[in-house]
Design a protein around this motif. Sequence first.
Motif, short mmCIF file in Angstrom:
data_model
loop_
_atom_site.label_atom_id
_atom_site.label_comp_id
_atom_site.label_asym_id
_atom_site.label_seq_id
_atom_site.Cartn_x
_atom_site.Cartn_y
_atom_site.Cartn_z
N ALA A 146 0.85 -1.19 0.00
CA ALA A 146 0.00 0.00 0.00
C ALA A 146 0.88 1.24 0.00
O ALA A 146 2.05 1.19 0.42
CB ALA A 146 -0.93 0.01 1.22
N ARG A 147 0.29 2.33 -0.44
CA ARG A 147 0.99 3.62 -0.44
C ARG A 147 0.17 4.60 0.40
O ARG A 147 -1.03 4.78 0.17
CB ARG A 147 1.13 4.15 -1.86
CG ARG A 147 1.89 5.48 -1.96
CD ARG A 147 2.12 5.83 -3.42
NE ARG A 147 0.87 6.15 -4.10
CZ ARG A 147 0.43 7.40 -4.30
NH1 ARG A 147 1.13 8.43 -3.85
NH2 ARG A 147 -0.71 7.61 -4.94
N VAL A 149 -0.83 8.19 1.40
CA VAL A 149 -0.85 9.55 0.86
C VAL A 149 -1.28 10.50 1.98
O VAL A 149 -2.41 10.43 2.45
CB VAL A 149 -1.81 9.64 -0.34
CG1 VAL A 149 -1.83 11.07 -0.89
CG2 VAL A 149 -1.41 8.65 -1.43
N TYR A 175 -4.70 8.84 3.49
CA TYR A 175 -5.36 7.61 3.07
C TYR A 175 -4.34 6.61 2.54
O TYR A 175 -3.21 6.97 2.16
CB TYR A 175 -6.44 7.88 2.02
CG TYR A 175 -5.94 8.48 0.72
CD1 TYR A 175 -5.47 7.68 -0.32
CD2 TYR A 175 -5.95 9.87 0.52
CE1 TYR A 175 -5.02 8.23 -1.51
CE2 TYR A 175 -5.49 10.42 -0.66
CZ TYR A 175 -5.03 9.60 -1.68
OH TYR A 175 -4.58 10.15 -2.85
N GLU A 177 -3.62 3.70 -0.32
CA GLU A 177 -4.02 3.27 -1.65
C GLU A 177 -3.39 1.92 -1.96
O GLU A 177 -2.21 1.70 -1.70
CB GLU A 177 -3.58 4.31 -2.68
CG GLU A 177 -4.12 4.11 -4.07
CD GLU A 177 -3.78 5.28 -4.97
OE1 GLU A 177 -4.67 6.11 -5.23
OE2 GLU A 177 -2.60 5.38 -5.39
N PHE A 178 -4.19 0.98 -2.49
CA PHE A 178 -3.69 -0.35 -2.78
C PHE A 178 -4.47 -0.95 -3.94
O PHE A 178 -5.51 -0.43 -4.35
CB PHE A 178 -3.80 -1.25 -1.54
CG PHE A 178 -5.22 -1.51 -1.09
CD1 PHE A 178 -5.86 -2.71 -1.39
CD2 PHE A 178 -5.92 -0.55 -0.37
CE1 PHE A 178 -7.16 -2.95 -0.99
CE2 PHE A 178 -7.24 -0.78 0.05
CZ PHE A 178 -7.85 -1.99 -0.26
N GLU A 179 -3.95 -2.07 -4.45
CA GLU A 179 -4.60 -2.74 -5.57
C GLU A 179 -4.99 -4.16 -5.20
O GLU A 179 -4.24 -4.87 -4.53
CB GLU A 179 -3.67 -2.78 -6.79
CG GLU A 179 -3.46 -1.43 -7.45
CD GLU A 179 -2.67 -1.55 -8.74
OE1 GLU A 179 -2.41 -2.69 -9.17
OE2 GLU A 179 -2.32 -0.50 -9.31
N THR A 184 -7.89 -0.40 -8.14
CA THR A 184 -7.26 0.43 -7.11
C THR A 184 -8.31 0.88 -6.10
O THR A 184 -9.40 1.33 -6.48
CB THR A 184 -6.58 1.66 -7.74
OG1 THR A 184 -5.57 1.21 -8.67
CG2 THR A 184 -5.93 2.52 -6.67
N PHE A 185 -7.96 0.76 -4.82
CA PHE A 185 -8.88 1.14 -3.74
C PHE A 185 -8.17 2.08 -2.77
O PHE A 185 -6.94 2.10 -2.69
CB PHE A 185 -9.37 -0.10 -2.98
CG PHE A 185 -10.11 -1.08 -3.84
CD1 PHE A 185 -11.45 -0.91 -4.12
CD2 PHE A 185 -9.45 -2.18 -4.38
CE1 PHE A 185 -12.13 -1.82 -4.91
CE2 PHE A 185 -10.12 -3.09 -5.18
CZ PHE A 185 -11.46 -2.90 -5.45
N ARG A 186 -8.98 2.84 -2.05
CA ARG A 186 -8.45 3.74 -1.03
C ARG A 186 -9.17 3.50 0.29
O ARG A 186 -10.38 3.22 0.30
CB ARG A 186 -8.63 5.21 -1.44
CG ARG A 186 -7.78 5.65 -2.62
CD ARG A 186 -8.02 7.13 -2.92
NE ARG A 186 -7.17 7.59 -4.01
CZ ARG A 186 -7.17 8.84 -4.47
NH1 ARG A 186 -8.01 9.74 -3.94
NH2 ARG A 186 -6.36 9.19 -5.46
N GLU A 255 -16.13 6.15 2.97
CA GLU A 255 -15.13 5.82 1.96
C GLU A 255 -14.52 4.43 2.16
O GLU A 255 -13.89 3.88 1.24
CB GLU A 255 -13.99 6.85 1.98
CG GLU A 255 -14.43 8.28 1.73
CD GLU A 255 -14.69 9.06 3.00
OE1 GLU A 255 -14.30 10.23 3.05
OE2 GLU A 255 -15.31 8.49 3.93
N ASN A 256 -14.68 3.87 3.35
CA ASN A 256 -14.03 2.60 3.67
C ASN A 256 -14.95 1.39 3.55
O ASN A 256 -14.69 0.35 4.13
CB ASN A 256 -13.44 2.66 5.08
CG ASN A 256 -12.23 3.57 5.16
OD1 ASN A 256 -11.95 4.33 4.24
ND2 ASN A 256 -11.49 3.51 6.24
#
Length: 289
Positions: A146-147, A149, A175, A177-179, A184-186, A255-256
């Motif tokens: 994950a990244r 941000v 947040y 971010e991952f795949e 791609t999802f956040r 958002e989750n």
Amino acid sequence: MSITTQAPLDRAQFARDWEDWHRAHEERRADPHGFLAVTALFWLAESTRSFPGIPGSWHTSADGPVVELAEGESLRVDGATITGRHEFGPIPERGGVTVGFDGGVIEVARRGGRDILRPRRPDFPFLRAYAGTPTYVPNPRWRVEARFVRYAAPRPHEVGAAVGGLSHVYESPGYLEFELRGETFRLVAFPGHVPGTLNVLFTDATSGLTTYAANRSLSVSEPDAEGRTVLDFNRAVNLPCAYTDFATCPLPPAENRLPIGIEAGEKTPLSRAHGGVTANGIEPEGDTA
């Protein structure tokens, strides 16, 4: 399904590490004074009242919770025995103190802007009968890069709670971010219990089917200088509200709510402590939510 991990994993070691982690997590959960030992939830008001099963008469004020102990009653606060009147002082949101009484402890806390009491007894039948939480079989495919941000400034997020009419406000630093499955999802992240770490509350397509409907929680290691970290959904756990009506757990931000199924981590508990009965079988007065 193709999921990229940070590095090749020794699957046998991965399974052993997960077993050690989940065993320790279950031991903490079943602590004699942990949330499985909570017997009731009482909301303090400005008017003074007593509550079944615990000493004293209680009320809240601008200066925090206050208890009036009758002759022969006592509590233990910070290792000292107190009698008569005791003022706890203002308690910060999501903060609390633990006081002892014969037979258990009382959590004096503040949730959603209100002061509460939660007695905890090691002899509570629900705790004594607890036999563990079912889980998915751990699988490295649910351990994803994950990244993180980071926002220019933390953003407040108001979320609902397991108790109707209550809400929580958290400052989100950013947040993740991952795949998964090529998409791609956040996930909005909140600060974790350990400085630098993050915490994610989420639901997914398994919620209400094999996993608890309202929420699950995932702790995330501190991101590196480039924002890289790992989401190990095998370590997604239930919050107290999955086990007891006496919890005020936060719900995930909108958002989750992931549209995919995260078939990893803890499943729905096998049993639940319902409101209305304390360890000694007395009906609590008032709103036990």
